[in-house]
Design a protein around this motif. Sequence first.
Motif, PDB file in Angstrom:
ATOM      1  N   PHE A  75       0.825  -1.210   0.000  1.00  0.00           N
ATOM      2  CA  PHE A  75       0.000   0.000   0.000  1.00  0.00           C
ATOM      3  C   PHE A  75       0.859   1.261   0.000  1.00  0.00           C
ATOM      4  CE2 PHE A  75      -3.377  -2.915   0.836  1.00  0.00           C
ATOM      5  CZ  PHE A  75      -4.524  -2.280   0.371  1.00  0.00           C
ATOM      6  N   ALA A  76       2.047   1.193   0.610  1.00  0.00           N
ATOM      7  CA  ALA A  76       2.954   2.341   0.573  1.00  0.00           C
ATOM      8  C   ALA A  76       3.405   2.643  -0.847  1.00  0.00           C
ATOM      9  CB  ALA A  76       4.167   2.085   1.471  1.00  0.00           C
ATOM     10  N   ASN A  77       3.475   1.618  -1.684  1.00  0.00           N
ATOM     11  CA  ASN A  77       3.914   1.810  -3.065  1.00  0.00           C
ATOM     12  C   ASN A  77       2.762   2.030  -4.042  1.00  0.00           C
ATOM     13  OD1 ASN A  77       6.854   1.516  -2.955  1.00  0.00           O
ATOM     14  ND2 ASN A  77       6.457  -0.554  -2.272  1.00  0.00           N
ATOM     15  N   LEU A  78       1.574   1.518  -3.716  1.00  0.00           N
ATOM     16  CA  LEU A  78       0.459   1.570  -4.662  1.00  0.00           C
ATOM     17  C   LEU A  78      -0.327   2.873  -4.625  1.00  0.00           C
ATOM     18  CD1 LEU A  78      -1.336  -1.911  -4.751  1.00  0.00           C
ATOM     19  CD2 LEU A  78      -0.084  -0.784  -6.583  1.00  0.00           C
ATOM     20  N   CYS A  79      -0.306   3.576  -3.525  1.00  0.00           N
ATOM     21  CA  CYS A  79      -1.215   4.711  -3.332  1.00  0.00           C
ATOM     22  C   CYS A  79      -0.659   6.041  -3.822  1.00  0.00           C
ATOM     23  CB  CYS A  79      -1.610   4.817  -1.854  1.00  0.00           C
ATOM     24  SG  CYS A  79      -2.613   3.433  -1.294  1.00  0.00           S
ATOM     25  N   GLY A  80       0.430   6.003  -4.604  1.00  0.00           N
ATOM     26  CA  GLY A  80       0.979   7.232  -5.155  1.00  0.00           C
ATOM     27  C   GLY A  80      -0.020   8.012  -6.002  1.00  0.00           C
ATOM     28  N   PRO A  81      -0.746   7.357  -6.943  1.00  0.00           N
ATOM     29  CA  PRO A  81      -1.750   8.096  -7.726  1.00  0.00           C
ATOM     30  C   PRO A  81      -2.825   8.736  -6.850  1.00  0.00           C
ATOM     31  CG  PRO A  81      -1.262   5.994  -8.763  1.00  0.00           C
ATOM     32  CD  PRO A  81      -0.571   5.981  -7.435  1.00  0.00           C
ATOM     33  N   LEU A  82      -3.236   8.051  -5.775  1.00  0.00           N
ATOM     34  CA  LEU A  82      -4.219   8.627  -4.855  1.00  0.00           C
ATOM     35  C   LEU A  82      -3.671   9.907  -4.223  1.00  0.00           C
ATOM     36  CD1 LEU A  82      -6.867   8.489  -3.239  1.00  0.00           C
ATOM     37  CD2 LEU A  82      -5.682   7.027  -1.574  1.00  0.00           C
ATOM     38  N   GLY A  89      -0.918  -2.752   8.426  1.00  0.00           N
ATOM     39  CA  GLY A  89      -0.717  -2.995   7.009  1.00  0.00           C
ATOM     40  C   GLY A  89      -1.324  -1.912   6.128  1.00  0.00           C
ATOM     41  N   ILE A  90      -2.666  -1.861   6.058  1.00  0.00           N
ATOM     42  CA  ILE A  90      -3.341  -0.992   5.090  1.00  0.00           C
ATOM     43  C   ILE A  90      -3.354   0.473   5.526  1.00  0.00           C
ATOM     44  CG2 ILE A  90      -5.537  -0.536   3.940  1.00  0.00           C
ATOM     45  CD1 ILE A  90      -6.073  -3.550   4.007  1.00  0.00           C
ATOM     46  N   LEU A  91      -3.825   0.760   6.766  1.00  0.00           N
ATOM     47  CA  LEU A  91      -3.909   2.155   7.209  1.00  0.00           C
ATOM     48  C   LEU A  91      -2.525   2.804   7.271  1.00  0.00           C
ATOM     49  CD1 LEU A  91      -6.605   2.113  10.057  1.00  0.00           C
ATOM     50  CD2 LEU A  91      -6.801   3.098   7.775  1.00  0.00           C
ATOM     51  N   PHE A  92      -1.599   2.137   7.940  1.00  0.00           N
ATOM     52  CA  PHE A  92      -0.250   2.662   8.080  1.00  0.00           C
ATOM     53  C   PHE A  92       0.426   2.813   6.713  1.00  0.00           C
ATOM     54  CE2 PHE A  92       4.333   1.819   8.560  1.00  0.00           C
ATOM     55  CZ  PHE A  92       4.697   2.829   9.432  1.00  0.00           C
ATOM     56  N   GLY A  93       0.331   1.778   5.864  1.00  0.00           N
ATOM     57  CA  GLY A  93       0.962   1.819   4.542  1.00  0.00           C
ATOM     58  C   GLY A  93       0.398   2.921   3.667  1.00  0.00           C
ATOM     59  N   THR A  94      -0.927   3.115   3.697  1.00  0.00           N
ATOM     60  CA  THR A  94      -1.543   4.180   2.909  1.00  0.00           C
ATOM     61  C   THR A  94      -1.096   5.548   3.397  1.00  0.00           C
ATOM     62  OG1 THR A  94      -3.492   2.782   2.505  1.00  0.00           O
ATOM     63  CG2 THR A  94      -3.737   5.152   2.131  1.00  0.00           C
ATOM     64  N   GLY A  95      -1.034   5.727   4.721  1.00  0.00           N
ATOM     65  CA  GLY A  95      -0.575   7.001   5.277  1.00  0.00           C
ATOM     66  C   GLY A  95       0.850   7.318   4.874  1.00  0.00           C
ATOM     67  N   GLY A 132       5.492  10.159 -12.750  1.00  0.00           N
ATOM     68  CA  GLY A 132       6.586   9.203 -12.928  1.00  0.00           C
ATOM     69  C   GLY A 132       6.993   8.559 -11.624  1.00  0.00           C
ATOM     70  N   LEU A 133       7.099   9.366 -10.551  1.00  0.00           N
ATOM     71  CA  LEU A 133       7.475   8.817  -9.251  1.00  0.00           C
ATOM     72  C   LEU A 133       6.429   7.822  -8.765  1.00  0.00           C
ATOM     73  CD1 LEU A 133       9.402   8.832  -6.824  1.00  0.00           C
ATOM     74  CD2 LEU A 133       8.075  10.735  -5.881  1.00  0.00           C
ATOM     75  N   SER A 134       5.150   8.148  -8.946  1.00  0.00           N
ATOM     76  CA  SER A 134       4.088   7.227  -8.536  1.00  0.00           C
ATOM     77  C   SER A 134       4.186   5.905  -9.280  1.00  0.00           C
ATOM     78  CB  SER A 134       2.713   7.867  -8.791  1.00  0.00           C
ATOM     79  OG  SER A 134       2.521   9.010  -7.983  1.00  0.00           O
ATOM     80  N   LEU A 135       4.462   5.962 -10.577  1.00  0.00           N
ATOM     81  CA  LEU A 135       4.549   4.730 -11.370  1.00  0.00           C
ATOM     82  C   LEU A 135       5.779   3.913 -10.991  1.00  0.00           C
ATOM     83  CD1 LEU A 135       3.383   6.031 -14.851  1.00  0.00           C
ATOM     84  CD2 LEU A 135       2.275   4.264 -13.481  1.00  0.00           C
ATOM     85  N   VAL A 136       6.902   4.568 -10.715  1.00  0.00           N
ATOM     86  CA  VAL A 136       8.093   3.831 -10.279  1.00  0.00           C
ATOM     87  C   VAL A 136       7.805   3.113  -8.963  1.00  0.00           C
ATOM     88  CG1 VAL A 136      10.447   4.074  -9.418  1.00  0.00           C
ATOM     89  CG2 VAL A 136       9.767   5.266 -11.482  1.00  0.00           C
TER      90      VAL A 136
END
Length: 434
Positions: free
Chosen positions: A92-99, A141-147, A371-375
């Motif tokens: 989630f730390a890596n996936l939520c860049g677009p958000l 996992g999810i809350l912490f990673g998204t934050g 670009g950073l979000s996609l990387v």
Amino acid sequence: MKHSCLLRPCLSTQISVKLVACMIICLVYMEGFQDKIPDGGYGWAIVVGAFSMVFTSYGTSVMQDYYERQIFGDIPNAQLQLSFVGTFALVFANLCGPLAQVLRSVWGTRIVLLIGTFLIAIGLIIAGFSNEIWHLYLTQGILFGTGVSLMYVTIMAVAPQYFDRKRGVALGIVASGSGIGGLVMPFIMTPLNRSLGAGWTFRVVGFICLGFDLLACILVKDRIKPAKERKKLGEIFRIDVLKDKNFCIWALGACVQLLGYFIPYFFLPSYATWAGLSDNDGSSLVAASSAANFVGRIVAGLLADRFGLVNVNSLFLLISGLSTLLIWTFAYDYGSLMAYAVIFGFFCGSYFSLVSPITLKILGMERFPSGLSLVLMTNVVSVFGPNISSAIDGSAGAEPFLAHKLFAGVAFVVSSIIMAWLKFSLDRKIFAKV
């Protein structure tokens, strides 16, 4: 007299024109001066805020061992189930860049940072009340990673605005926060575990993160505020960066190098125990590697400013791979393992210092956030590097941990070759500063 009277309007008109011209020139000059990147100044306050956020966002994985031994020890496959807590956090730390990009375009930098801060704090505090493993999936996992994702992607979009020639060292200092966090946080959390238990440890750490992250919210601000205008999703998150050949090479190299990064940190303590060393010896190897990692990230930034971002990253990756293949493969005593831990720790973290500057160099400031979000999204694959090497190790029938050593070493060497490919794609001159 008549002629002089006729000349006065002409002279006054000329003077007026000259004054207007001078005003226009001054305004243009002032605008250019304002747009000039300060290469420091308030930027160092941004670095302090970003460092404080990165420092507290890592190091909480020490809780897995405690939960495994003290809380969920009677559950079958507890170790495997608990390992997915960290996996969820990283995913989630890596996936939520677009958000993070979308929210920043709607609400601005400060609001997104505050949302990320409270997700991190709430995730850790509520984790203290967990009595089932799946509770940790949702909280730590999810809350912490998204934050973490909301804060990291937003800060990394702001920090480069303040630096040009010193961008590498500035972002290297920011990235070094995770190395210090991995070194310091276990020494805070282990005594808390012993005296207060897991629940209160999570709550205390949650409030520590809240304090440090609020500091980041106060300090981090845009140098040039983006214009508030309604944009389509495609204009906010620009998928067209994938049409850039150099960016695709960079994203591939980033994914491959991180496949090997986590393996030594996951398995060095277990390998030390298998080799006949004590638990304390295994812990000291990770601590020494984390300390070297902190220094190495700053040095990588310094060298990158002088010799080129891609050049330095490629060299650091090559040394990381060769040290893994030529030292760890044949290391069975404490001295040789410590030498490997320090060398690997120093060179392996260049990615974290240079991911933002390299992405910015390839895409420019306008396309940089996308670009950073996609990387970062490609890094989701890299999270499973330890799992892949474990699967190979379990089916190979060779000496234990050999597959981990070879897989990590080859991943770093291959990524170094990909970085060399990127260098020559950007500039064919051998000694070019790329």
